[in-house]
Design a protein around this motif. Structure first.
Motif, short mmCIF file in Angstrom:
data_model
loop_
_atom_site.label_atom_id
_atom_site.label_comp_id
_atom_site.label_asym_id
_atom_site.label_seq_id
_atom_site.Cartn_x
_atom_site.Cartn_y
_atom_site.Cartn_z
N VAL A 62 35.61 -16.00 37.45
CA VAL A 62 34.35 -16.06 38.18
C VAL A 62 33.80 -14.51 38.30
O VAL A 62 32.71 -14.37 37.92
CB VAL A 62 34.67 -16.63 39.61
N SER A 65 32.13 -13.59 34.90
CA SER A 65 31.18 -14.21 34.89
C SER A 65 29.87 -13.92 35.50
O SER A 65 28.83 -13.56 35.28
CB SER A 65 31.27 -15.88 35.15
N ALA A 66 30.26 -13.37 37.01
CA ALA A 66 29.52 -12.75 37.79
C ALA A 66 28.90 -11.33 37.22
O ALA A 66 27.51 -11.13 37.05
CB ALA A 66 29.91 -12.66 39.37
N MET A 69 26.35 -12.15 34.50
CA MET A 69 25.21 -12.71 35.09
C MET A 69 24.26 -11.70 35.47
O MET A 69 23.06 -11.43 35.53
CB MET A 69 25.45 -13.56 36.29
N THR A 91 23.65 -14.55 42.81
CA THR A 91 24.84 -14.44 42.37
C THR A 91 25.88 -13.70 43.23
O THR A 91 26.92 -13.84 43.32
CB THR A 91 24.80 -13.76 40.94
N GLY A 95 27.38 -17.09 44.18
CA GLY A 95 28.19 -16.91 42.94
C GLY A 95 27.29 -17.60 41.59
O GLY A 95 26.20 -17.65 41.65
N VAL A 96 28.12 -17.24 40.58
CA VAL A 96 27.55 -17.73 39.31
C VAL A 96 27.18 -19.05 39.49
O VAL A 96 26.49 -19.59 38.64
CB VAL A 96 28.65 -17.65 38.23
N SER A 97 27.83 -19.97 40.22
CA SER A 97 27.56 -21.48 40.32
C SER A 97 25.88 -21.62 40.65
O SER A 97 25.30 -22.89 40.38
CB SER A 97 28.52 -22.29 41.05
N GLY A 99 23.71 -18.71 40.51
CA GLY A 99 23.04 -17.67 39.56
C GLY A 99 22.70 -18.17 38.11
O GLY A 99 21.64 -17.85 37.74
N LEU A 100 23.70 -18.66 37.57
CA LEU A 100 23.48 -19.18 36.16
C LEU A 100 22.50 -20.31 36.22
O LEU A 100 21.57 -20.12 35.48
CB LEU A 100 24.87 -19.85 35.48
N TYR A 103 19.10 -18.64 36.71
CA TYR A 103 18.88 -17.81 35.53
C TYR A 103 18.41 -18.86 34.33
O TYR A 103 17.08 -18.21 33.76
CB TYR A 103 20.15 -16.92 34.96
#
Length: 121
Positions: A62, A65-66, A69, A91, A95-97, A99-100, A103
């Motif tokens: 995580v 990945s962050a 991002m 993000t 979090g990335v969940s 942010g991604l 994006y």
């Protein structure tokens, strides 16, 4: 005809990204909020949760990945995109969940404006 189908698929994908923004916010917080209510903002306890190899694996995945991002968003911001600051904020706070998919949604929205025929934006 083909352009119409591509545009419809593009709209479907954009809606999927938005749905995943909601899911990517609700699901992690559904787990985190009860933990937070039980433990408070106990950082040592939070760090202790990552003491097993599998938990450390998940945390490192995580975090990496962050970072990715944030770098991708910084590139878009450097190119003049003001809306990618929202990806940075999401993000860092959710979090990335979140942010991604945000994006990806912003990227699809930008590309749709570039390729859509007049009257279809």
């Amino acid at each position: 005809m083909v352009v119409s189908i591509v545009l419809e698929l593009g709209e479907l994908v954009k809606r999927f990204w938005l749905l995943m923004c909601v899911v990517g916010t609700v699901v992690p917080y559904a787990v985190f909020v009860p933990w937070l209510l039980e433990n408070g903002l106990n950082v040592p306890s939070l760090i202790q949760q990552a003491s097993t190899p599998i938990a450390a694996f998940a945390w490192l995945d995580v975090v990496i990945s962050a970072i990715l991002m944030l770098v991708l968003s910084a590139r878009q911001i450097a190119r003049g995109s003001k809306k990618h600051w929202l990806v940075v904020a999401c993000t860092c706070t959710v979090g990335v969940s979140l942010g991604l998919p945000l994006y990806l949604y912003l990227g699809d929205a930008d590309s749709a404006q570039l390729v859509a025929p007049e009257g279809h934006t």
